[in-house]
Design a protein around this motif. Sequence first.
Motif, short mmCIF file in Angstrom:
data_model
loop_
_atom_site.label_atom_id
_atom_site.label_comp_id
_atom_site.label_asym_id
_atom_site.label_seq_id
_atom_site.Cartn_x
_atom_site.Cartn_y
_atom_site.Cartn_z
N LYS A 281 2.80 -3.14 1.28
CA LYS A 281 2.52 -1.71 1.46
C LYS A 281 1.70 -1.45 2.72
O LYS A 281 2.01 -0.57 3.52
N LYS B 190 8.50 2.62 5.37
CA LYS B 190 7.24 3.30 5.72
C LYS B 190 7.17 3.56 7.22
O LYS B 190 7.97 3.02 7.99
N LYS C 100 1.72 6.21 -0.15
CA LYS C 100 2.62 5.56 0.81
C LYS C 100 1.88 4.45 1.55
O LYS C 100 0.64 4.43 1.64
#
Length: 417
Positions: A6, A254, A279
Amino acid sequence: MKKLGKYSIGLGDRFGHQGNPQLRAIIEASRKGVEITPVWNKSNREHQIIGTQPGDVRIEADSVTKNAEFRKPYFVDADHINLDTVDRFIESSDFFTIDVASFIGKRAGETEIQDFLASAKRYSDGVDIPGIKRPARCSKAQLRDIAEKYLFAAKKAGEIYRKIESGKGTGNFITEVSMDEVVQPQTPVELFFILFMLGTEKIPVQTIAPKFTGRFNKGVDYAGDPLKFAAEFEADLLVTSHAINEFNLPENLKLSVHSGSDKFALYPLIVALLKKHDKGIHLKTAGTTWLEEVIGLAEAGGDALDFVKEIYAKSLEKIEELCAPYSDVIDINVNSLPSPGEVSGWNSWKFTASLRHDEGNPDYNPDMRQLIHVAYKLAAQKMDTYLRLLDEHKSVVSECVYDNIYKRHICKLFDIK
Ligand SMILES: [Zn+2]
């Protein structure tokens, strides 16, 4: 499929000597509960200027992570590659930043444009992106404009992706597409259709680097209206989220922020929006670490300080040559640059205060900082002396590198107290 975490950071390490303190910063963040995937990135341009090989970055990343007993994923990014330059990166890289900036604005064939317009027909009443006020109807003319501007670039990205895929095998690498090194920023609606085109090309893009509003100059803070940036960044986040299902793109898609180091005015806004929308982000920090090497050597004093003063004096002589490859990402006011005569009289304190990114210090000089940012070629020309000095002053230099990445970047970007 290889999957990027992430949160990830592109660690720029021009001379391959600061992998250890940069990794230490990643490990410290993990200790504070923030997992960040390190990605060693180096562009073809940097390799050419310094005279290194893509394999050198792999060797550094492997040895640094092994020595630190770092057992989490890490990657080696072939940064800003295209069809002509990708070959020599295939073996050693497992992350590829496909740069299509130079293809933007070139027109695809009329049949290809017609095909795109036919498949995009369902958006001709406007694009519904949850969270975003419905953008104005995409008239036929607007859609055609977008196709004429970006379709050729997206097709090229597909070509480059397939070349990498045939060399590395499907799923064995991370794909980023970058469009940041252009003059005009892309709007969120343009980003939406670019992702549509990349989806049509079946590129499993995990990170996308648009050009944002405002100036992302190398090594210095954002120049522009941070609130305007925040509005655009939020819209881009919503666009990427929506595009995942709409175009069958990887669920961890992303945004990637290039020239992302030192944008301290933006980090609090970015972190708030990432949290709000749950996000991730990829942030490339490029040359900020080379600047810390210069600062560390200045701090060490003696012949190390003399060496960096000489680099500065030479950079003034060669300013045009050094700045040319970076014209879209630097903004130097030459009238604010101190003369070599003036700098030759400076002590360690004055030199580091001028160069270190501390807006609160009245001596801080962002113009000098940008010039030194692009002057690494001059250190490469005296590689033996430079590397000897880095080794001799390893502890002071690595503390500068660590503090900069951990305290000024990671803590601010990921809100670590
Ligand atoms: Zn870039």
